[in-house]
Design a protein around this motif. Structure first.
Motif, PDB file in Angstrom:
ATOM      1  N   ILE A   1      -0.725 -11.350 -15.109  1.00 33.76           N
ATOM      2  CA  ILE A   1       0.508 -10.638 -14.785  1.00 33.76           C
ATOM      3  C   ILE A   1       0.182  -9.292 -14.138  1.00 33.76           C
ATOM      4  N   ARG A   2      -0.802  -8.572 -14.731  1.00 33.11           N
ATOM      5  CA  ARG A   2      -1.165  -7.277 -14.171  1.00 33.11           C
ATOM      6  C   ARG A   2      -1.752  -7.457 -12.763  1.00 33.11           C
ATOM      7  N   ARG A   3      -2.559  -8.466 -12.610  1.00 33.27           N
ATOM      8  CA  ARG A   3      -3.206  -8.697 -11.315  1.00 33.27           C
ATOM      9  C   ARG A   3      -2.168  -9.074 -10.257  1.00 33.27           C
ATOM     10  N   ALA A   4      -1.225  -9.921 -10.645  1.00 29.08           N
ATOM     11  CA  ALA A   4      -0.194 -10.323  -9.686  1.00 29.08           C
ATOM     12  C   ALA A   4       0.615  -9.109  -9.239  1.00 29.08           C
ATOM     13  N   ALA A   5       0.933  -8.246 -10.214  1.00 27.74           N
ATOM     14  CA  ALA A   5       1.769  -7.079  -9.892  1.00 27.74           C
ATOM     15  C   ALA A   5       1.036  -6.105  -8.983  1.00 27.74           C
ATOM     16  N   LEU A   6      -0.229  -5.818  -9.317  1.00 27.85           N
ATOM     17  CA  LEU A   6      -0.926  -4.752  -8.592  1.00 27.85           C
ATOM     18  C   LEU A   6      -1.645  -5.252  -7.352  1.00 27.85           C
ATOM     19  N   LYS A   7      -2.180  -6.445  -7.417  1.00 27.51           N
ATOM     20  CA  LYS A   7      -3.004  -6.922  -6.310  1.00 27.51           C
ATOM     21  C   LYS A   7      -2.213  -7.785  -5.332  1.00 27.51           C
TER      22      LYS A   7
ATOM     23  N   PRO B   1       4.039  -0.296  -7.669  1.00 23.90           N
ATOM     24  CA  PRO B   1       3.936  -1.736  -7.909  1.00 23.90           C
ATOM     25  C   PRO B   1       4.328  -2.095  -9.337  1.00 23.90           C
ATOM     26  N   MET B   2       4.270  -1.090 -10.217  1.00 20.18           N
ATOM     27  CA  MET B   2       4.618  -1.362 -11.600  1.00 20.18           C
ATOM     28  C   MET B   2       5.563  -0.268 -12.063  1.00 20.18           C
ATOM     29  N   LYS B   3       6.691  -0.673 -12.602  1.00 18.93           N
ATOM     30  CA  LYS B   3       7.695   0.310 -13.001  1.00 18.93           C
ATOM     31  C   LYS B   3       7.260   1.060 -14.255  1.00 18.93           C
ATOM     32  N   THR B   4       7.758   2.276 -14.358  1.00 20.83           N
ATOM     33  CA  THR B   4       7.549   3.045 -15.571  1.00 20.83           C
ATOM     34  C   THR B   4       8.780   2.885 -16.447  1.00 20.83           C
ATOM     35  N   ILE B   5       8.564   2.423 -17.641  1.00 25.99           N
ATOM     36  CA  ILE B   5       9.677   2.154 -18.555  1.00 25.99           C
ATOM     37  C   ILE B   5       9.587   3.139 -19.722  1.00 25.99           C
ATOM     38  N   ALA B   6      10.729   3.754 -20.044  1.00 26.15           N
ATOM     39  CA  ALA B   6      10.719   4.716 -21.148  1.00 26.15           C
ATOM     40  C   ALA B   6      11.103   4.016 -22.441  1.00 26.15           C
ATOM     41  N   VAL B   7      10.319   4.267 -23.482  1.00 25.90           N
ATOM     42  CA  VAL B   7      10.674   3.806 -24.834  1.00 25.90           C
ATOM     43  C   VAL B   7      10.708   5.062 -25.683  1.00 25.90           C
TER      44      VAL B   7
ATOM     45  N   LEU C   1       5.854   3.895 -20.566  1.00 24.33           N
ATOM     46  CA  LEU C   1       4.951   2.746 -20.500  1.00 24.33           C
ATOM     47  C   LEU C   1       4.865   2.267 -19.057  1.00 24.33           C
ATOM     48  N   GLY C   2       3.761   1.610 -18.730  1.00 27.33           N
ATOM     49  CA  GLY C   2       3.627   1.035 -17.393  1.00 27.33           C
ATOM     50  C   GLY C   2       3.300   2.096 -16.357  1.00 27.33           C
ATOM     51  N   GLY C   3       3.797   1.892 -15.142  1.00 20.98           N
ATOM     52  CA  GLY C   3       3.514   2.840 -14.067  1.00 20.98           C
ATOM     53  C   GLY C   3       2.062   2.806 -13.620  1.00 20.98           C
ATOM     54  N   GLU C   4       1.349   1.741 -13.977  1.00 14.58           N
ATOM     55  CA  GLU C   4      -0.069   1.674 -13.617  1.00 14.58           C
ATOM     56  C   GLU C   4      -0.239   1.297 -12.151  1.00 14.58           C
ATOM     57  N   THR C   5      -1.328   1.802 -11.564  1.00 15.97           N
ATOM     58  CA  THR C   5      -1.563   1.520 -10.154  1.00 15.97           C
ATOM     59  C   THR C   5      -2.904   0.830  -9.905  1.00 15.97           C
TER      60      THR C   5
ATOM     61  N   MET D   1       0.854  -1.202   0.000  1.00 13.66           N
ATOM     62  CA  MET D   1       0.000   0.000   0.000  1.00 13.66           C
ATOM     63  C   MET D   1       0.879   1.238   0.000  1.00 13.66           C
ATOM     64  N   ALA D   2       0.588   2.136  -0.912  1.00 10.36           N
ATOM     65  CA  ALA D   2       1.386   3.357  -1.018  1.00 10.36           C
ATOM     66  C   ALA D   2       1.192   4.216   0.230  1.00 10.36           C
ATOM     67  N   LEU D   3       2.207   4.974   0.536  1.00  5.59           N
ATOM     68  CA  LEU D   3       2.130   5.834   1.714  1.00  5.59           C
ATOM     69  C   LEU D   3       1.252   7.037   1.444  1.00  5.59           C
ATOM     70  N   LYS D   4       0.566   7.491   2.452  1.00  7.42           N
ATOM     71  CA  LYS D   4      -0.223   8.705   2.334  1.00  7.42           C
ATOM     72  C   LYS D   4       0.720   9.906   2.414  1.00  7.42           C
ATOM     73  N   GLY D   5       0.307  10.998   1.847  1.00  7.43           N
ATOM     74  CA  GLY D   5       1.139  12.193   1.821  1.00  7.43           C
ATOM     75  C   GLY D   5       1.656  12.609   3.187  1.00  7.43           C
ATOM     76  N   LEU D   6       0.797  12.509   4.190  1.00  9.04           N
ATOM     77  CA  LEU D   6       1.216  12.969   5.517  1.00  9.04           C
ATOM     78  C   LEU D   6       2.328  12.102   6.094  1.00  9.04           C
ATOM     79  N   ASP D   7       2.305  10.800   5.793  1.00  5.23           N
ATOM     80  CA  ASP D   7       3.360   9.925   6.298  1.00  5.23           C
ATOM     81  C   ASP D   7       4.700  10.329   5.683  1.00  5.23           C
ATOM     82  N   ILE D   8       4.641  10.700   4.430  1.00  9.50           N
ATOM     83  CA  ILE D   8       5.865  11.128   3.757  1.00  9.50           C
ATOM     84  C   ILE D   8       6.340  12.460   4.342  1.00  9.50           C
ATOM     85  N   PHE D   9       5.368  13.340   4.555  1.00  6.50           N
ATOM     86  CA  PHE D   9       5.722  14.658   5.091  1.00  6.50           C
ATOM     87  C   PHE D   9       6.489  14.535   6.406  1.00  6.50           C
ATOM     88  N   LYS D  10       6.059  13.573   7.229  1.00  5.91           N
ATOM     89  CA  LYS D  10       6.689  13.416   8.543  1.00  5.91           C
ATOM     90  C   LYS D  10       8.173  13.088   8.410  1.00  5.91           C
TER      91      LYS D  10
END
Lengths: 314, 708, 442
Positions: C242-248, C60-66, C71-75, C1-10
């Protein structure tokens, strides 16, 4: 460490609804996995493909391949027979384009006669689609429901404005199936289903028509609505959204610019018919991926491709 | 004689007649003689429905007598009255069956007799859809022919289908009323036994439209009670046999209304006396809970949303009713049902003809509504609609509300025949149609008499004040439920608003009262009831019920919401928010920014940047979208200490809310002029000087517990 | 689970030093939480905080530049949950075994498709060149060169590391597809040396997973997953799983974009390929390789892509201005509506169907629908008048009739006040009624 995919099937499922009767019946719906995810659990009933003809037959104008397919068929019943025989066709949809009071304004009596001929002529289930005129469709459907009694016909569609009479006359009085049409909004779709069931129409008699759009014309709303409906039906076990979904794709896709602009106006675009076929095919495929249990198409090439796609996914 | 005995006596009479008829016909035609009404697939429909017996010949008809008799129990309980009543109708069907067995067309032309399945479907569809709001069975003669004529015409004009029995038919003929299925007035038969054909229609509707199974005695009664809006008008003197049939009607849920007082025991909602025949229609409709929609509005000008934006210029106006210059106001009042005469439109004072073109007139529009489900909380909701309705008239302009309305009627509208009374016609029709769920009766009074208006206006102001008091006293604690609002889900699918009295929808457009009215009017619509019985933490506004609701209506996207917190599971936003508040860590408080403000804020973000984080139904602790009105609420981030946390707002917003915010601060903390402690863009846009400003002012947030 | 903004701020230094380019640490933290900026942008984070954060904020999914594309970077699995981030790309399939004439024809045909739709350039972004094991390097290089002349990004599929190396050394290539369990080490070396995205495949998901793990262990996280072979069913299953395994299920090894070749699944069947492309646009294909790309293919597929990859929160907008329809000129009637793309399409479509020449005026309304923008004050008498003035409509068009959307009939009077020279007509509520309205109006 080997990877194993986790199958994701749900305890809730989509309602199964048979269309047509006897050996000619086709069942749509059923299944307890997300659309086309047959690797999670084999398909209960594959999505069905319907072939649309209209009472007027004008749809073939300007489309040589389509016209050739129906060549020699001069009446709606003859066209319906050819439509039923199309490779990949599961059912036939008769659209009363000509009943529109803003157009030909064909009388209800004439339409009923056509419906009767068509339903007798084909050996596949029949779907009757109206003129999109709210009042006319009420009359038209009520009358057609009577002459098609015992044929288990699906009527497209009842909307919030006229669901009562269509629900009562088609589903209740004659035991036909009724499409519940809403305009791309999960809550409106659900509300209409609730209202229909409150009227006394069984969920087993309702097929949802969630509204559609051609690819590129706001299809994101269509996709998201269908996906949310399926998730609500399966994940949340929302019984008021578990009816199968049917989408009349052809009537949307064959009226957009890409499918009507003649080649003479847009030479670089190439063949008009080919553009129309691909617009229809791409939209239908996207509908199936998003959650449609049945699509209605017009062109034999699209029907064949979509049927092949479905078969390949089973 | 007691009602029980009258029913039993009447029931016995019908049975005796049936027995006589059966033995006579049986003797004449023999055991195998076919028995059928023809044109129905449901045998003898009443017997098939209630007993499950498929009677096709005389032998079977004879055999049916036993089970019919078995229903006629005599234990002096309500149950016996009902079963005897149904049995009376079945016995009547036996008599009718004998007639048809002997002669396929036993009735002369003036009677309709049995109904075909096709007729059942034809009438059944509009009955099920309520396009025909219901039907009446009129038995025997009204005291005078004029009354009979008025009664039948009255039903006809309301779209009620009319069946006539016995003397009622003769009377209708005398009055020259055109009869027949197409005109929806059907003379069934000369004897009481022909009532069986009407019940036959009801049970076949249940078979066809309700899929009720043969023999399901309770199923048929339930269906007719819930779905068939029928009732009986029986004129005195009532015969026992009619009372016996009436018991059957009542068992099916159809009230019987009579003008007879002799030896009639009133049974509330079921057997009702209305001596005044002129009021029979109203009493009957009310008894069966039938509401009539107004199909056409009797006004000489068009009414359509296309005219909503019309402006009537001074030179074009015929009259003006301006609350700021004259005594003008509009008011919706809730009354008791008996206090209102439905569709009464009264103009007190001069009509428009008495005024010169260009006049300024006094005008009070009093809309009185009553209904079993009406609540005074709906008054302001309906009253606000007056603006929309009147504005849609062609050549009429409406602005403002309460006693600050301004209405202009154009010369063209006046010339087309528009008068003050037409406001009444319009509002009557709209109230009845748009709010049919709650408005059973409506009357409109229009006062133009300058002598009466000052007092009326004072009275209206008392009503407005009372309403405002009610609004002020409405707190989250004082109500027993909240509402959802999912209007925005089409573009923000996972968002659910929880609307409470102290927290409007974040768009600022849906108040708790609006949500309540929406729920009442559209029970399956966007506003659903959220109970608040399972409290997790009342201080923070955490409820198990609320969590369940957001889970359900967000289709599982959202787990829980804490109503009064911005740090812990704050309420999500669709994107329509008027304002966004966000934590400003250096001052230990929050800033609030409204949609109209385009500059940056001390947290370093603009409204648009904040909006991209808080919209779309996602929870972003520390940030929350809300309505403007919520800022001065005692519930505003109550979990974190309340409005004392507000450290910065754009000046325009601050000015807008300052009065109410100061009052709340005074009440909560005893602070005077709290808004002066709140910074704005004219003071600072960066956090460092913000803290300096707050310290200088002694802002309470600096002393509060850390927010995170 | 991605961190919430406030957790990062701390974890930030909370100094508002602005070295990261943001005015406050809070603004910075919120952007990191949204994935809009990388945590490394803050030069003052403690190493401890950095480690904690990069772990937690790693998508959870890397962003790849072509090339220029990402590409990618989906959440999310479904766009309504938040949004799909990076649109899929299309590639034209070529094979070194094809004749030069075929290759030229295919390239020429595909290059014709280059147009703009709602401010987006629509064209085939990539050329996919298959070089079979038996092919010579010389031929491979020649074909890839030909493809590269188009200026589009080049994807080479080749399973022989030596052959691949020769080709990618001779021609600039962006993606090299062909790594699998048997050759991953050598392919990895080639891709890494040239900085190419490496396409990986496996005979099944398990083997694929193992190979990716090995590649990652060897330090390569610049990957793309080559999905499926000739089986439509298997490819679709793999794309979803593959998408489900990566994100879920947080299977990091599958957190890469995908490439899917529909030409291989339906050789030569363009209609079925279009259906497949549509399926994979919705279901997780990042690069879709097609046997051809004509306008017939492109119009629906690119339109669909533009729909699916819009942020549900940010509706598509069209450029405000005058759209002359059905040959409208300065004497034709004007109709005004909002710049919400869907509204524009529906309204312009219906007007075109009517055949009546109309100057469709698209006002700047923030990209919202008629009622929404009206409610937000973005489509009012004031903004309409301002639009007419700013776009100098009165000097460009002589006709002075303006049709308002029926849903904002309430604006009629105010618009008349602001535009006294104009005759304001209230149009229908729904676009579908426009044909009748315009015909009757004429």
């Amino acid at each position: 460490m080997p990877f194993t995919a986790k199958p994701r099937k749900f305890s809730a499922g989509i309602i199964e609804i048979p269309l047509g009767v006897g050996q000619n019946a086709v069942t749509i719906g059923g299944g307890n996995v997300l659309p086309l995810y047959y690797f999670d659990n084999p398909a209960k009933n594959p999505p069905a493909v319907g072939v649309e003809i209209t009472d007027t037959g004008v749809e073939a104008a300007g489309l040589p391949e389509l016209a050739a397919y129906y060549e020699g068929a001069n009446t709606p019943a003859e066209r319906a027979k050819k439509a039923a025989a199309m490779e990949g066709a599961d059912f036939v949809c008769l659209r009363f384009e000509g009943a529109d009071p803003g157009g030909l304004n064909r009388s209800v009596a004439d339409c009923v006669a056509i419906a009767k001929e068509v339903v007798e002529a084909i050996n596949k289930p029949l779907v009757i689609a109206g003129s999109k005129n709210l009042e006319k469709d009420v009359e038209l459907f009520s009358a057609c429901a009577e002459v098609c009694s015992d044929k288990n016909v699906l009527f497209l569609s009842a909307r919030e404005e006229n669901y009562k009479t269509i629900g009562a006359s088609c589903a209740l009085a004659y035991g036909q199936k009724v499409g519940a049409e809403s305009s791309v909004d999960i809550n409106l779709a659900k509300q209409l289903n609730v209202l229909m069931t409150q009227l006394g129409v069984q969920p087993q008699s309702i097929v949802m028509n969630l509204g559609s759009a051609a690819a590129g014309y706001g299809f994101e709303y269509v996709a998201s609505t269908m996906e949310r409906v399926k998730l609500a039906a399966l994940e949340q076990n929302d019984t008021m959204l578990q009816m199968p979904v049917i989408t009349p794709v052809a009537s949307e896709t064959w009226s957009v610019k890409e499918s009507i602009m003649p080649e003479s106006d847009m030479p670089e675009w190439g063949s008009l018919e080919e553009r129309g076929i691909e617009m229809e095919t791409v939209t239908a495929s996207a509908c199936l991926a998003s959650g449609c249990d049945a699509v209605i198409l017009r062109h034999p090439t699209s029907v064949k491709a979509i049927a092949a796609l479905i078969a390949a996914l089973l | 004689m007691r009602l029980f005995d009258r029913v039993f006596t009447g029931s016995d009479e019908m049975l005796a007649r049936a027995e006589t008829a059966v033995s006579k016909t049986y003797e004449k035609l023999g055991d195998a003689a076919p028995v059928a009404f023809g044109s129905t697939a449901y045998y003898l429909p009443c017997i098939y429905a209630y007993l499950g017996l498929k009677v096709t010949n005389m032998g079977e008809l004879k055999a049916a007598m036993e089970p019919i008799k078995a229903l006629m129990t005599r234990n002096y309980r309500l149950h016996d009255v009902f079963t005897s009543g149904i049995a009376t109708v079945l016995a009547a069907e036996v008599i009718e069956a004998c007639k048809y067995a002997e002669n396929p067309t036993p009735y002369e032309d003036r009677y309709h007799g049995r109904m075909t399945d096709a007729e059942v479907r034809e009438l059944g569809v509009p009955l099920v859809t309520r396009d025909i709001p219901g039907f009446v069975v009129i038995i025997d003669e009204a005291p005078t022919d004029e009354q009979a004529l008025a009664l039948i015409k009255g039903y006809q004009s309301r779209g009620i289908f009319v069946f006539l029995l016995k003397g009622a038919i003769d009377q209708a003929e005398r009055c020259g009323i055109k009869m027949g299925f197409p005109v929806r007035i059907v003379p069934v038969g000369p004897g009481i036994e022909s009532v069986a054909h009407i019940i036959s229609l009801v049970v076949r509707a249940a078979f066809i439209f309700g899929a009720v199974q043969p023999g399901d005695y309770d199923g048929f009664n339930k269906y007719s009670f819930e779905r068939i809006f029928a009732f009986v008008n029986a004129f005195g003197p009532l015969e026992h046999i009619t009372v016996g049939c009436g018991a059957g009607a009542i068992a099916m849920g159809f009230p019987v209304i009579t003008n007879d007082t002799y030896d009639v025991d009133v049974v509330p909602k079921s057997l009702i006396i209305q001596e005044n025949v002129d009021d029979l229609i109203d009493t009957s409709l009310e008894a069966r809970d039938i509401k009539i929609k107004v199909s056409n509005i009797d006004i000489p000008i068009a009414c359509s949303s296309a005219f909503e934006g019309e402006i009537i210029r001074k030179a074009d106006m015929y009259i003006e009713a301006d609350g700021s210059r004259m005594d003008c106001f509009e008011l919706v009042r809730t009354k008791e049902l008996h206090e209102i005469e439905d569709h009464k439109i009264e103009v007190i004072g001069p009509e428009l003809d008495s005024f010169e073109a260009g006049s300024k007139i006094n005008l009070a529009i009093l809309v009185d509504v009553a209904g079993k489900n009406m609540q005074s909380d709906f008054e302001p909701v309906f009253e606000r609609k007056i603006h929309n309705y009147v504005n849609c008239l062609e050549g009429v302009m409406h602005t403002g509300q309460r006693d600050l309305i301004r209405i202009r009627v154009s010369k063209t509208a006046f010339e087309a025949g528009f008068r003050v009374k037409h406001f009444g016609e319009l509002l009557y029709a709209k109230m009845k149609n748009d709010f049919s769920q709650v408005v059973d009766k409506c009357q409109v009074t229009l006062v133009t008499d300058p002598a009466l208006l000052p007092d009326l206006r004072k009275e209206a102001n008392v009503a407005y004040d009372k309403r405002d008091d009610r609004l002020r006293s409405l707190t989250d604690e004082s109500v027993d439920c909240f509402y959802t609002c999912t209007l925005c889900q089409s573009f923000s699918p996972s968002h659910v608003c929880i609307v409470t009295p102290e927290r409007l929808g974040l768009c600022g457009a849906v108040s708790w009262l609006d949500a309540k009215a929406t729920n009442e009017l559209q029970p399956n619509g966007p506003c659903q009831v959220v109970t608040k019985t399972r409290v997790i933490d009342e201080h923070k506004g955490a409820y198990e019920d609320v969590n369940e609701a957001v889970r359900q209506y967000s289709q599982g996207a959202l787990e829980q919401v804490t109503l009064y917190s911005i740090m812990e599971d704050p309420m999500t936003s669709c994107g329509c928010f008027e304002c966004i508040c966000g934590i400003e860590p250096f001052s230990n408080g929050v800033i609030i920014v409204n949609r109209e403000y385009t500059g940056t804020t001390p947290v370093g973000m603009t409204f648009a940047e904040l909006a991209s984080m808080t919209g779309g139904g996602v929870q972003t602790p520390g940030f929350m979208g809300h309505g403007r009105h919520f800022i001065a609420s005692k519930k505003f981030m109550k979990a974190e200490g309340g409005i004392a946390r507000i450290v910065w707002m754009p000046k325009a917003l601050k000015d807008m809310v300052s009065e109410r915010l100061n009052a709340t601060a005074k009440e909560l903390y005893g602070i005077d002029n709290f808004c002066d402690m709140i910074a704005d863009e004219t003071i600072t846009e960066d956090p460092e000087s913000l803290v300096a400003f707050l310290s200088e002012k002694g802002h309470p947030a600096l002393e509060m517990d850390p927010m995170m | 689970m991605a961190l919430k903004g406030l957790d990062i701020f701390k974890l930030t230094p909370k100094t508002n030093c602005k070295d990261c380019g943001n005015p406050t640490c809070m603004a910075f933290a919120m952007k990191v939480a949204q994935g809009a900026v990388s945590i490394e942008k803050c030069p003052h984070m403690s190493p401890d905080a950095l480690r904690q954060l990069s772990e937690a904020t790693e998508p959870p999914m890397k962003t790849i530049a072509v090339g220029e594309h990402k590409l990618g970077g989906e959440t999310v699995m479904f766009r309504h949950e938040k949004t799909f981030v990076n649109k899929n790309l299309f590639a034209l399939y070529l094979c070194a075994d094809m004749s030069d004439a075929d290759i030229d024809a295919k390239l020429a045909e595909a290059m014709k498709v280059d147009y703009e739709r709602i401010s987006e350039r629509m064209y085939v972004e990539c050329i996919f060149v298959n070089v079979s094991d038996t092919q010579t390097a010389e031929r491979g290089i020649a074909v890839v060169k030909k493809a590269a002349e188009t200026g589009r990004d080049i994807i080479v599929r080749c399973k022989k590391p030596e052959l691949a190396k020769e080709i990618v050394s001779a021609v600039p290539v962006k993606v090299l597809v062909g790594a699998d369990a048997s050759n991953w080490e050598a392919m990895n070396a080639v891709a890494k040396e040239k900085g190419l995205v490496l396409g990986v495949s496996g005979k099944d998901l398990s083997e694929l997973y193992d190979t990716i793990e090995k590649l990652e262990a060897a330090g390569n996280k610049n990957l793309i997953i080559n999905i499926g072979g000739s089986s439509i069913k298997d490819a679709f299953a793999a794309a979803v799983q593959i998408r489900r395994a990566a994100l879920k299920d947080n299977v990091r090894a599958f957190g890469y974009p995908s490439i899917v070749n529909v030409e291989r699944m339906a050789p030569g069947d363009h209609v079925l390929q279009a259906a497949l492309a549509s399926l994979f646009e919705l279901r997780y294909g990042s690069i879709i390789v097609m046997g051809r790309m004509t306008y017939a293919d492109a119009l629906p597929l690119y339109g669909l892509r533009q729909n699916i990859f819009t942020d549900p929160q940010k509706p598509m907008k069209v450029e405000p201005g005058i759209y002359a329809l059905n040959g409208a000129d300065e004497n034709s009637v004007c109709a005004i509506t909002v710049d919400f793309a869907l509204t524009y399409f529906v309204v312009s479509g219906e007007i075109e169907r009517s055949g009546v020449p109309v100057n469709l005026l698209i006002a700047d309304a923030g990209g919202y629908s008629v009622l929404t923008s009206w409610a937000a004050g973005k489509f009012s008498a004031g903004t309409i008048a301002k639009f007419i003035e700013e776009h100098q409509i009165e000097s460009k068009i002589k006709n002075r009739t303006l049709i308002l959307p029926g849903k904002v009939a309430v604006l009629k009077g105010e618009v008349e006040n602001k535009l006294p020279d104009w005759k304001v007509v209230v149009g229908p509520n729904e676009a579908i009624q426009l044909v009748r309205f315009l015909k009757d109006y004429k």
